[in-house]
Design an enzyme around this catalytic site. Structure first.
Site, short mmCIF file in Angstrom:
data_model
loop_
_atom_site.label_atom_id
_atom_site.label_comp_id
_atom_site.label_asym_id
_atom_site.label_seq_id
_atom_site.Cartn_x
_atom_site.Cartn_y
_atom_site.Cartn_z
N GLY A 41 14.94 -7.17 7.44
CA GLY A 41 15.67 -8.08 6.57
C GLY A 41 14.74 -9.01 5.82
O GLY A 41 13.56 -8.72 5.62
N CYS A 42 15.24 -10.16 5.46
CA CYS A 42 14.48 -11.16 4.71
C CYS A 42 13.25 -11.61 5.50
O CYS A 42 13.35 -12.02 6.65
CB CYS A 42 15.39 -12.35 4.42
SG CYS A 42 14.56 -13.83 3.86
N PHE A 43 12.09 -11.56 4.86
CA PHE A 43 10.88 -11.97 5.59
C PHE A 43 10.84 -13.45 5.88
O PHE A 43 10.14 -13.90 6.78
CB PHE A 43 9.59 -11.49 4.92
CG PHE A 43 9.45 -11.69 3.44
CD1 PHE A 43 10.07 -12.71 2.75
CD2 PHE A 43 8.65 -10.82 2.70
CE1 PHE A 43 9.90 -12.90 1.38
CE2 PHE A 43 8.46 -10.98 1.33
CZ PHE A 43 9.09 -12.03 0.67
#
Length: 208
Positions: A41-43
């Site tokens: 997902g979003c880093f």
């Protein structure tokens, strides 16, 4: 998406805010340090958690697993480069065993959702673990088997050999620490961090 709005439309504000933040002193990596690259997902979310984990020397947000050299955020977000948003983690295995690190990884993201985490959708948000040697590959496979006993759905995490990592733009680094009051951070990242702190309290750094 809310997250892409903050990452692109508000880039100028983000950069200005980041410039005002105090720098963080980073420890020197020991000679026996290891590196692993993980996507889920979003880093911003992964980075926020792993930065608080005991034994972690550094966490860098970036891109891996694609076919375009030196991609930028806009290219990766288009889904055409094949890259995933990832974090590259340098850690001390004498302090933080790899199996614990991977347990954290499979706890703070959902490895059963294909090419998405929550409202963040696209191949760039896929669950993927890049191994650097046979030992890391085995550890990842064992962690997947363990996660399979905890999640009701099928684990879709990809296991791939590491090739190259591209560091993301500076405004993506330490995003939660620098911009924790923003809506995306409060709605998406903060709950992940809180879950991690509760479940892995004994693995928190003494000072974060």
């Amino acid at each position: 998406m809310l997250r892409q709005l903050f990452a692109t439309g508000l880039l100028m504000i983000v950069t200005q805010l980041g410039a005002q933040a105090a720098p963080v002193e980073r420890p020197t990596a020991p000679a026996h340090a290891e590196t692993i690259t993980l996507g889920g997902g979003c880093f911003w979310c992964l980075e926020a958690v792993f930065e608080e984990l005991k034994g972690v020397v550094s966490v860098t947000s970036g891109y891996a697993g694609g076919h375009v050299a030196n991609p930028d955020y806009e290219q990766v977000s288009s889904g055409t480069t094949g890259h995933a948003e990832v974090v590259q983690i340098v850690f001390d295995p004498q302090v933080l065993p790899l199996d614990v690190l991977l347990h954290v990884y499979f706890t703070i993201h959902d490895p059963t959702t294909l090419d998405r985490q929550g409202n963040d959708v696209g191949t760039q948000y896929r669950s993927v673990a890049f191994y650097r040697d046979a030992a890391q590959k085995t550890a990842i496979e064992n962690a997947i088997a363990e996660a399979g006993r905890e999640y009701p759905g099928k684990i879709v995490t990809q296991v791939e050999p590491f090739t190259v990592f591209y560091k993301a733009e500076n405004y993506h680094q330490e995003y939660f620490r620098l911009h924790g009051t923003q809506p995306y951070c409060q709605l998406v990242i903060a709950p992940k961090v809180a879950k991690f702190r509760k479940k892995f309290h004994e693995w928190l750094k003494l000072a974060t």
